[in-house]
Design a protein around this motif. Structure first.
Motif, PDB file in Angstrom:
ATOM      1  N   ASP A   1       1.802   9.721 -14.104  1.00  9.56           N
ATOM      2  CA  ASP A   1       3.053  10.476 -14.218  1.00  9.56           C
ATOM      3  C   ASP A   1       2.843  11.739 -15.045  1.00  9.56           C
ATOM      4  N   GLU A   2       3.929  12.482 -15.286  1.00  5.85           N
ATOM      5  CA  GLU A   2       3.815  13.786 -15.967  1.00  5.85           C
ATOM      6  C   GLU A   2       3.389  13.648 -17.427  1.00  5.85           C
ATOM      7  N   ASN A   3       3.415  12.417 -17.950  1.00  8.53           N
ATOM      8  CA  ASN A   3       2.933  12.175 -19.323  1.00  8.53           C
ATOM      9  C   ASN A   3       1.477  11.714 -19.352  1.00  8.53           C
ATOM     10  N   GLY A   4       0.860  11.692 -18.172  1.00  6.88           N
ATOM     11  CA  GLY A   4      -0.540  11.260 -18.094  1.00  6.88           C
ATOM     12  C   GLY A   4      -0.704   9.750 -18.054  1.00  6.88           C
ATOM     13  N   ARG A   5       0.414   9.028 -17.908  1.00  6.79           N
ATOM     14  CA  ARG A   5       0.348   7.554 -17.867  1.00  6.79           C
ATOM     15  C   ARG A   5      -0.079   7.076 -16.477  1.00  6.79           C
ATOM     16  N   PHE A   6      -1.026   6.164 -16.450  1.00  3.03           N
ATOM     17  CA  PHE A   6      -1.470   5.549 -15.199  1.00  3.03           C
ATOM     18  C   PHE A   6      -0.378   4.601 -14.719  1.00  3.03           C
TER      19      PHE A   6
END
Length: 452
Positions: free
Chosen positions: A246-251
């Protein structure tokens, strides 16, 4: 003759001791004798050994009398696409996907890109390989075949181009083949691609492309944050699987992507059937129902899902392992169609990927798949089932044991290929309960394993 490269669904082995050009040539001959194919698509991935193995395979196919249509360096799904789109008798992709660098393999399909696996022809091909061969009275011919244009047109047909808006998207091909297709799609899309490990390189300078390994995720995650991207996408080597950040870099766990894609697809089709695997189900069932569709459970594995989709005429099928199947793609899996659909959803909804996913994680928190090596998997699974089924609301054996209670459920199944038991647990909106039950089941599995 070492035939250990023949597996349940495909061929995979070390080069040159388990797979080499000499064996590939014989596999080509055996494929024609067993299937009777006259026109065969051949493609290969970015591995250094792939062109030579594909050449030898093609020689064998032609010696047995089949015409070879060589689509060159490509992804597995391009073989699926070309075989069905051009109404060929079969297709063979030379690839070992995310296996180690010195491995290679093959994925085989018949007419309409139906998979050829151990229960419908692969074992017959294996058994035919060591026997003597005679050349066909008439050799097959060889023709290079350009499919990229038709394939790109097909991919773009899944999204409404008019609804797409400029967005920054991080793409990590892992030095596999996906970058070549992103470069082609780029000309037709308003997206600004940040390209990571983009060049196709069979030396795999950044490690084998397998985004499911946690150590391979950081580079995509960091690029998303650095460039303020709307999302990140990473592929395996032959790009039949894609993974989202996602846009927060979360897988994002593949389970939640299945629900999102089912919802997006049913919005387009106005209903229809969706096939899903039994490991984690509640989120998918919920979203499919809300979108006016019907969710149908199938045994895990591409051959089972594809067959069930055909039987049910399902529009979409998804596995939490990041395999996504589409009716209009010959019921085959694609690693390109999913991200196009997710990008379209972000553009149409104006929402962030995290906001679309967070609500689903909150509604149905899940453990993710946990693997444990166990000496006697059937015994442990049977003992757990005996213990937990007493108070259960529902017990199912579509794949392993799925045991359901009012507020939580779990699936426990054996790996097809190793002495590993795979556990998945989910709850209805209760993270502590999901964690508690996961820990409880893992402790019980360990106790049973130690007791032997």
């Amino acid at each position: 003759m070492d035939l250990s490269c023949f597996k349940a669904y495909d061929l995979r082995g070390r080069v040159p001791d388990q797979l080499n050009p000499q064996l590939a040539e014989r596999i080509g001959r055996a494929y024609v004798e067993v299937t009777g194919a006259k026109r065969v698509i051949v493609g290969y991935d970015i591995r250094l050994s792939s062109p030579e193995i594909a050449d030898a395979l093609s020689s064998g196919l032609m010696a047995a009398g089949a015409d070879v249509f060589d689509i060159g360096l490509c992804g597995t799904e391009m073989v699926y696409f070309a075989t069905s789109h051009y109404k060929m008798d079969g297709g063979i992709m030379v690839t070992a996907s995310h296996n180690p660098r010195d491995h290679n393999g093959m994925k085989m399909v018949g007419p309409d890109s139906r998979p050829i696996s151990s229960d419908n022809g692969l074992n017959n091909i294996r058994d035919r390989v060591p026997e003597p061969f005679a050349d066909a009275p008439e050799q097959g011919r060889y023709e290079p075949w350009e499919v990229t244009t038709a394939y790109i047109d097909h991919l773009l047909g899944y999204v409404d181009a008019g609804s797409l808006k400029p967005k920054t998207i991080v793409v990590n091909a892992g030095n596999g083949g996906a970058g070549l297709i992103i470069d082609e799609l780029e000309q037709h899309l308003p997206f600004d691609f940040v390209k990571v490990h983009h060049e196709a390189d069979g030396h795999f300078p950044n490690g084998v492309p397998n985004p499911i390994l946690e150590e391979n995720r950081a580079v995509t995650s960091e690029a998303v944050i650095e460039y303020g991207a709307a999302m990140g996408i990473a592929w395996d080597g032959d790009y039949d699987r894609c993974f989202f950040f996602d846009e927060n870099g979360r897988f994002i766990e593949g389970y939640y992507i299945v629900g999102l894609l089912a919802d997006q697809f049913l919005r387009k089709t106005g209903g229809g059937k969706v096939i899903h695997d039994p490991r984690l189900t509640w989120n998918t069932i919920d979203l499919v129902k809300a979108a006016g569709g019907e969710a149908i459970e199938s045994k895990t594995g591409h051959a089972f899902i594809k067959q069930r989709m055909r039987d049910e005429d399902a529009v979409y099928g998804g596995e939490m392992s990041a395999h996504h199947y589409f009716r209009d793609f010959a019921y085959c899996d694609s690693g390109m169609i999913p991200w196009l659909l997710v990008a379209e959803r972000l553009c149409q909804s104006g929402e962030t990927l995290s906001s679309l996913i967070d609500a689903r994680i909150e509604a149905y928190p899940a453990s993710g798949e946990i693997n444990r090596t166990i000496a006697d998997p059937p015994k442990v699974i049977a003992a757990i089932e005996a213990k937990y089924s007493a108070g259960a609301k529902n017990v199912s054996h579509v794949d392993g044991a799925s045991i359901e209670f009012d507020n939580w459920r779990f699936n426990l199944r054996m790996s097809n290929t190793e002495p590993v038991v795979r556990l998945n647990v989910e709850s209805r909106g209760d993270i502590p309960l999901m964690k508690e039950k996961t820990a409880e089941l893992l402790a019980e599995m360990q106790r049973l394993d130690e007791e032997g």
